[in-house]
Design a protein around this motif. Structure first.
Motif, PDB file in Angstrom:
ATOM      1  N   UNK A 228      35.202  27.099  35.889  1.00  0.00           N
ATOM      2  CA  UNK A 228      34.167  27.459  36.699  1.00  0.00           C
ATOM      3  C   UNK A 228      34.892  27.901  37.929  1.00  0.00           C
ATOM      4  N   UNK A 229      35.749  27.349  38.298  1.00  0.00           N
ATOM      5  CA  UNK A 229      36.711  27.700  39.480  1.00  0.00           C
ATOM      6  C   UNK A 229      37.336  29.165  39.428  1.00  0.00           C
ATOM      7  N   UNK A 230      37.647  29.301  38.273  1.00  0.00           N
ATOM      8  CA  UNK A 230      38.297  30.628  37.688  1.00  0.00           C
ATOM      9  C   UNK A 230      37.190  31.761  37.568  1.00  0.00           C
ATOM     10  N   UNK A 231      36.217  31.492  37.439  1.00  0.00           N
ATOM     11  CA  UNK A 231      35.026  32.201  37.396  1.00  0.00           C
ATOM     12  C   UNK A 231      34.525  33.016  38.671  1.00  0.00           C
TER      13      UNK A 231
ATOM     14  N   UNK B   9      35.066  36.528  40.512  1.00  0.00           N
ATOM     15  CA  UNK B   9      33.902  37.215  41.234  1.00  0.00           C
ATOM     16  C   UNK B   9      34.526  37.653  42.494  1.00  0.00           C
ATOM     17  N   UNK B  10      35.418  36.831  43.244  1.00  0.00           N
ATOM     18  CA  UNK B  10      36.062  37.437  44.301  1.00  0.00           C
ATOM     19  C   UNK B  10      37.118  38.414  44.190  1.00  0.00           C
ATOM     20  N   UNK B  11      37.519  38.384  42.990  1.00  0.00           N
ATOM     21  CA  UNK B  11      38.802  39.245  42.979  1.00  0.00           C
ATOM     22  C   UNK B  11      39.989  38.540  43.211  1.00  0.00           C
ATOM     23  N   UNK B  12      40.043  37.043  43.015  1.00  0.00           N
ATOM     24  CA  UNK B  12      41.146  36.390  43.431  1.00  0.00           C
ATOM     25  C   UNK B  12      41.387  35.365  42.227  1.00  0.00           C
ATOM     26  N   UNK B  13      42.935  35.294  42.094  1.00  0.00           N
ATOM     27  CA  UNK B  13      43.371  34.307  41.083  1.00  0.00           C
ATOM     28  C   UNK B  13      43.526  33.192  41.671  1.00  0.00           C
ATOM     29  N   UNK B  14      42.516  31.949  41.447  1.00  0.00           N
ATOM     30  CA  UNK B  14      42.390  30.864  41.863  1.00  0.00           C
ATOM     31  C   UNK B  14      43.165  29.693  40.813  1.00  0.00           C
ATOM     32  N   UNK B  15      43.949  28.861  41.312  1.00  0.00           N
ATOM     33  CA  UNK B  15      44.411  27.894  40.537  1.00  0.00           C
ATOM     34  C   UNK B  15      43.809  26.538  40.925  1.00  0.00           C
TER      35      UNK B  15
ATOM     36  N   UNK C 160      28.017  33.317  39.791  1.00  0.00           N
ATOM     37  CA  UNK C 160      28.841  33.533  40.796  1.00  0.00           C
ATOM     38  C   UNK C 160      29.206  35.051  41.325  1.00  0.00           C
ATOM     39  N   UNK C 161      29.053  36.072  40.500  1.00  0.00           N
ATOM     40  CA  UNK C 161      28.818  37.316  40.912  1.00  0.00           C
ATOM     41  C   UNK C 161      27.726  37.525  41.890  1.00  0.00           C
TER      42      UNK C 161
ATOM     43  N   UNK D 228      28.693  33.244  49.242  1.00  0.00           N
ATOM     44  CA  UNK D 228      28.963  31.750  49.327  1.00  0.00           C
ATOM     45  C   UNK D 228      30.301  31.323  49.499  1.00  0.00           C
ATOM     46  N   UNK D 229      31.117  32.193  48.923  1.00  0.00           N
ATOM     47  CA  UNK D 229      32.529  31.774  48.705  1.00  0.00           C
ATOM     48  C   UNK D 229      33.563  32.552  49.725  1.00  0.00           C
TER      49      UNK D 229
END
Length: 267
Positions: free
Chosen positions: A189-192, A196-202, A259-260, A265-266
Protein backbone atom coordinates in the motif's frame (compact mmCIF):
# COMPACT_ATOMS: atom_id res chain seq x y z
CA UNK A 1 -41.00 3.77 -0.59
CA UNK A 2 -39.44 6.16 1.92
CA UNK A 3 -35.82 5.44 2.78
CA UNK A 4 -34.14 6.94 5.84
CA UNK A 5 -30.38 7.38 6.00
CA UNK A 6 -29.09 7.82 9.54
CA UNK A 7 -25.75 9.47 10.23
CA UNK A 8 -26.29 11.32 6.98
CA UNK A 9 -23.73 14.02 7.72
CA UNK A 10 -21.01 11.41 8.23
CA UNK A 11 -18.77 10.26 5.41
CA UNK A 12 -20.53 7.02 4.55
CA UNK A 13 -24.07 8.21 5.30
CA UNK A 14 -23.64 11.24 3.07
CA UNK A 15 -22.44 8.99 0.25
CA UNK A 16 -25.40 6.65 0.76
CA UNK A 17 -27.72 9.59 0.12
CA UNK A 18 -25.95 10.39 -3.15
CA UNK A 19 -25.97 6.78 -4.33
CA UNK A 20 -29.65 6.40 -3.51
CA UNK A 21 -30.47 9.41 -5.67
CA UNK A 22 -28.20 8.15 -8.46
CA UNK A 23 -30.03 4.82 -8.25
CA UNK A 24 -33.41 6.44 -8.79
CA UNK A 25 -34.73 6.91 -5.26
CA UNK A 26 -37.32 9.66 -5.08
CA UNK A 27 -38.24 9.63 -1.39
CA UNK A 28 -35.10 9.93 0.74
CA UNK A 29 -35.00 11.31 4.26
CA UNK A 30 -31.62 12.18 5.81
CA UNK A 31 -31.17 12.14 9.59
CA UNK A 32 -28.54 14.66 10.56
CA UNK A 33 -27.56 16.50 13.71
CA UNK A 34 -25.81 19.17 11.61
CA UNK A 35 -27.61 19.33 8.26
CA UNK A 36 -25.94 22.63 7.43
CA UNK A 37 -22.64 20.75 7.02
CA UNK A 38 -23.88 18.29 4.42
CA UNK A 39 -25.33 20.41 1.58
CA UNK A 40 -27.94 17.79 0.79
CA UNK A 41 -29.22 17.78 -2.80
CA UNK A 42 -32.59 19.26 -3.60
CA UNK A 43 -35.39 16.83 -2.99
CA UNK A 44 -33.81 15.19 0.06
CA UNK A 45 -35.99 15.57 3.13
CA UNK A 46 -33.89 16.49 6.16
CA UNK A 47 -34.79 15.29 9.65
CA UNK A 48 -32.88 17.03 12.41
CA UNK A 49 -31.81 14.31 14.81
CA UNK A 50 -29.14 12.01 16.18
CA UNK A 51 -29.01 8.31 16.97
CA UNK A 52 -27.67 9.11 20.43
CA UNK A 53 -30.56 11.53 21.08
CA UNK A 54 -33.48 9.15 21.21
CA UNK A 55 -36.11 11.86 21.63
CA UNK A 56 -35.32 13.08 18.10
CA UNK A 57 -36.03 9.73 16.45
CA UNK A 58 -39.81 9.05 16.52
CA UNK A 59 -40.54 11.95 14.16
CA UNK A 60 -37.64 10.99 11.90
CA UNK A 61 -38.80 7.36 11.75
CA UNK A 62 -42.43 8.15 10.97
CA UNK A 63 -43.53 6.84 7.57
CA UNK A 64 -40.19 5.17 6.80
CA UNK A 65 -40.11 1.80 5.02
CA UNK A 66 -36.37 1.05 4.96
CA UNK A 67 -33.47 2.46 6.92
CA UNK A 68 -29.69 2.55 6.65
CA UNK A 69 -28.42 2.29 10.21
CA UNK A 70 -25.08 3.94 10.91
CA UNK A 71 -22.80 2.16 13.41
CA UNK A 72 -23.63 3.69 16.79
CA UNK A 73 -23.27 1.21 19.63
CA UNK A 74 -24.48 3.11 22.67
CA UNK A 75 -28.18 3.36 21.78
CA UNK A 76 -28.66 0.61 19.20
CA UNK A 77 -31.14 -1.42 21.25
CA UNK A 78 -33.39 1.56 21.84
CA UNK A 79 -33.02 2.68 18.23
CA UNK A 80 -34.25 -0.62 16.80
CA UNK A 81 -37.15 -0.68 19.26
CA UNK A 82 -38.20 2.77 18.08
CA UNK A 83 -37.80 1.69 14.46
CA UNK A 84 -40.09 -1.28 15.03
CA UNK A 85 -42.66 0.86 16.81
CA UNK A 86 -42.63 3.30 13.89
CA UNK A 87 -43.38 0.53 11.37
CA UNK A 88 -40.01 0.43 9.63
CA UNK A 89 -39.86 -2.90 7.79
CA UNK A 90 -36.19 -3.37 6.85
CA UNK A 91 -32.93 -2.22 8.44
CA UNK A 92 -29.63 -2.28 6.56
CA UNK A 93 -26.87 -1.93 9.12
CA UNK A 94 -23.13 -1.30 8.93
CA UNK A 95 -21.73 -3.61 11.59
CA UNK A 96 -19.31 -6.51 11.96
CA UNK A 97 -18.85 -10.12 12.94
CA UNK A 98 -18.08 -11.54 16.36
CA UNK A 99 -14.38 -10.64 16.05
CA UNK A 100 -15.23 -6.92 15.99
CA UNK A 101 -16.69 -4.39 18.41
CA UNK A 102 -19.62 -3.87 16.05
CA UNK A 103 -21.34 -7.25 16.46
CA UNK A 104 -23.86 -5.89 19.03
CA UNK A 105 -25.38 -3.78 16.26
CA UNK A 106 -26.06 -6.82 14.10
CA UNK A 107 -27.45 -8.72 17.09
CA UNK A 108 -29.77 -5.89 18.06
CA UNK A 109 -31.09 -5.54 14.51
CA UNK A 110 -31.70 -9.28 14.21
CA UNK A 111 -33.44 -9.30 17.58
CA UNK A 112 -35.91 -6.65 16.45
CA UNK A 113 -37.86 -9.14 14.35
CA UNK A 114 -37.65 -6.79 11.35
CA UNK A 115 -36.15 -7.70 8.00
CA UNK A 116 -32.42 -7.07 8.16
CA UNK A 117 -29.30 -7.01 6.03
CA UNK A 118 -25.84 -6.81 7.59
CA UNK A 119 -22.94 -5.10 5.86
CA UNK A 120 -19.69 -6.30 7.43
CA UNK A 121 -16.81 -4.08 6.38
CA UNK A 122 -13.12 -4.48 7.10
CA UNK A 123 -10.51 -1.74 7.11
CA UNK A 124 -11.31 1.41 5.20
CA UNK A 125 -8.84 2.33 2.45
CA UNK A 126 -8.99 5.85 3.84
CA UNK A 127 -7.11 4.65 6.93
CA UNK A 128 -3.98 4.85 4.78
CA UNK A 129 -3.81 8.52 5.73
CA UNK A 130 -2.17 7.25 8.93
CA UNK A 131 1.04 7.42 6.86
CA UNK A 132 0.41 10.90 5.45
CA UNK A 133 2.60 12.77 7.90
CA UNK A 134 5.56 10.45 7.35
CA UNK A 135 5.15 10.46 3.57
CA UNK A 136 5.08 14.25 3.46
CA UNK A 137 8.31 14.36 5.47
CA UNK A 138 10.39 11.49 4.10
CA UNK A 139 10.77 8.69 1.57
CA UNK A 140 11.39 6.24 4.43
CA UNK A 141 8.17 5.12 6.08
CA UNK A 142 8.21 3.36 9.45
CA UNK A 143 5.56 0.74 10.18
CA UNK A 144 5.15 -2.01 12.79
CA UNK A 145 4.07 -4.81 10.44
CA UNK A 146 4.87 -4.16 6.75
CA UNK A 147 3.96 -7.75 5.84
CA UNK A 148 0.47 -7.64 7.41
CA UNK A 149 -2.08 -7.95 4.63
CA UNK A 150 -5.77 -7.27 4.13
CA UNK A 151 -8.21 -6.18 1.44
CA UNK A 152 -9.21 -2.60 2.30
CA UNK A 153 -12.30 -1.03 0.81
CA UNK A 154 -13.38 2.55 0.27
CA UNK A 155 -16.21 4.18 2.14
CA UNK A 156 -17.79 5.04 -1.19
CA UNK A 157 -17.98 1.35 -2.11
CA UNK A 158 -19.73 0.61 1.19
CA UNK A 159 -22.21 3.37 0.39
CA UNK A 160 -22.77 1.96 -3.12
CA UNK A 161 -23.65 -1.42 -1.66
CA UNK A 162 -25.91 0.07 1.00
CA UNK A 163 -27.85 2.01 -1.61
CA UNK A 164 -28.20 -1.03 -3.85
CA UNK A 165 -29.52 -3.16 -1.01
CA UNK A 166 -31.97 -0.45 0.06
CA UNK A 167 -33.31 -0.05 -3.47
CA UNK A 168 -33.67 -3.69 -4.50
CA UNK A 169 -35.33 -6.86 -3.26
CA UNK A 170 -33.90 -10.18 -2.16
CA UNK A 171 -31.49 -9.03 0.55
CA UNK A 172 -33.50 -9.70 3.71
CA UNK A 173 -31.75 -12.03 6.13
CA UNK A 174 -28.41 -11.80 4.34
CA UNK A 175 -24.96 -10.84 5.58
CA UNK A 176 -22.51 -9.36 3.08
CA UNK A 177 -18.82 -9.41 3.95
CA UNK A 178 -17.38 -6.50 2.03
CA UNK A 179 -13.75 -6.16 1.01
CA UNK A 180 -11.72 -4.37 -1.58
CA UNK A 181 -10.75 -6.22 -4.78
CA UNK A 182 -7.27 -7.33 -3.74
CA UNK A 183 -5.26 -8.39 -0.72
CA UNK A 184 -2.23 -6.14 -0.15
CA UNK A 185 0.47 -5.92 2.46
CA UNK A 186 0.98 -2.63 4.22
CA UNK A 187 4.28 -2.25 2.39
CA UNK A 188 2.50 -2.70 -0.94
CA UNK A 189 0.00 0.00 0.00
CA UNK A 190 2.78 2.41 0.88
CA UNK A 191 4.52 1.71 -2.42
CA UNK A 192 1.23 2.29 -4.27
CA UNK A 193 0.96 5.71 -2.64
CA UNK A 194 4.55 6.36 -3.68
CA UNK A 195 3.73 5.42 -7.27
CA UNK A 196 0.81 7.87 -7.26
CA UNK A 197 3.20 10.56 -6.03
CA UNK A 198 5.95 9.59 -8.47
CA UNK A 199 8.24 8.73 -5.56
CA UNK A 200 10.07 5.56 -4.50
CA UNK A 201 9.00 4.98 -0.89
CA UNK A 202 10.76 2.41 1.25
CA UNK A 203 9.40 0.78 4.41
CA UNK A 204 11.27 0.15 7.64
CA UNK A 205 9.82 -2.18 10.26
CA UNK A 206 9.57 -0.77 13.78
CA UNK A 207 9.67 -2.70 17.06
CA UNK A 208 6.26 -2.92 18.77
CA UNK A 209 6.94 -0.41 21.56
CA UNK A 210 8.46 2.14 19.20
CA UNK A 211 5.50 1.77 16.82
CA UNK A 212 3.06 2.40 19.67
CA UNK A 213 4.95 5.55 20.65
CA UNK A 214 4.89 6.72 17.03
CA UNK A 215 1.11 6.35 16.82
CA UNK A 216 0.12 7.59 20.28
CA UNK A 217 0.06 11.31 19.36
CA UNK A 218 -2.73 10.62 16.85
CA UNK A 219 -4.38 7.49 18.28
CA UNK A 220 -3.93 7.88 22.02
CA UNK A 221 -4.94 4.78 24.00
CA UNK A 222 -5.90 2.94 20.80
CA UNK A 223 -2.32 2.85 19.50
CA UNK A 224 -1.48 -0.41 21.31
CA UNK A 225 -4.76 -2.02 20.19
CA UNK A 226 -4.04 -0.99 16.61
CA UNK A 227 -0.46 -2.28 16.52
CA UNK A 228 -1.39 -5.59 18.11
CA UNK A 229 -4.41 -6.01 15.85
CA UNK A 230 -2.31 -5.59 12.72
CA UNK A 231 0.02 -8.36 13.85
CA UNK A 232 -2.61 -11.06 13.30
CA UNK A 233 -2.75 -10.21 9.60
CA UNK A 234 0.86 -11.30 9.04
CA UNK A 235 0.05 -14.99 9.47
CA UNK A 236 -3.65 -14.67 8.62
CA UNK A 237 -4.13 -12.17 5.78
CA UNK A 238 -7.67 -11.15 4.92
CA UNK A 239 -8.78 -12.59 1.61
CA UNK A 240 -10.48 -10.37 -0.96
CA UNK A 241 -14.03 -11.17 -2.08
CA UNK A 242 -16.05 -10.15 -5.14
CA UNK A 243 -19.17 -9.24 -3.13
CA UNK A 244 -19.11 -5.54 -4.03
CA UNK A 245 -18.87 -6.25 -7.75
CA UNK A 246 -21.45 -9.03 -7.52
CA UNK A 247 -23.99 -6.77 -5.80
CA UNK A 248 -23.46 -3.53 -7.69
CA UNK A 249 -22.31 -4.69 -11.10
CA UNK A 250 -19.18 -2.53 -10.86
CA UNK A 251 -15.83 -3.59 -9.39
CA UNK A 252 -14.65 -2.36 -6.03
CA UNK A 253 -12.11 0.46 -6.11
CA UNK A 254 -8.49 -0.67 -6.13
CA UNK A 255 -6.08 0.79 -3.61
CA UNK A 256 -3.94 2.16 -6.44
CA UNK A 257 -6.91 3.98 -7.95
CA UNK A 258 -7.85 5.45 -4.57
CA UNK A 259 -4.26 6.60 -4.09
CA UNK A 260 -4.24 8.34 -7.48
CA UNK A 261 -7.60 9.99 -6.79
CA UNK A 262 -6.48 11.19 -3.35
CA UNK A 263 -2.81 11.90 -3.95
CA UNK A 264 -3.08 15.43 -2.57
CA UNK A 265 -3.64 13.94 0.91
CA UNK A 266 0.01 12.86 0.85
CA UNK A 267 1.71 15.86 -0.75
Amino acid sequence: MKILVTGATGNIGRMVVDHLLAGGATDVRALSNHPERAAFPAGVEVAHGYLRRLSSLPAAFEGVDRMYLAPVLETVNEVVELAKAAGIRHIVDLSGDASTDWQPIAKAVEGSGLDWTHLYAGEFTENATIWAGQIKASDEIRDPHPDAANAPLTMDDIARVAAKVLLTEGHAGKTYELTGPETLTRAEKIRAIGAALGRDLTVVQLPRDEAIRLLEPDMGEYAQWYVDGIASMVEHPQQATTVIADLTGAPATTFAQWARDNVDLFR
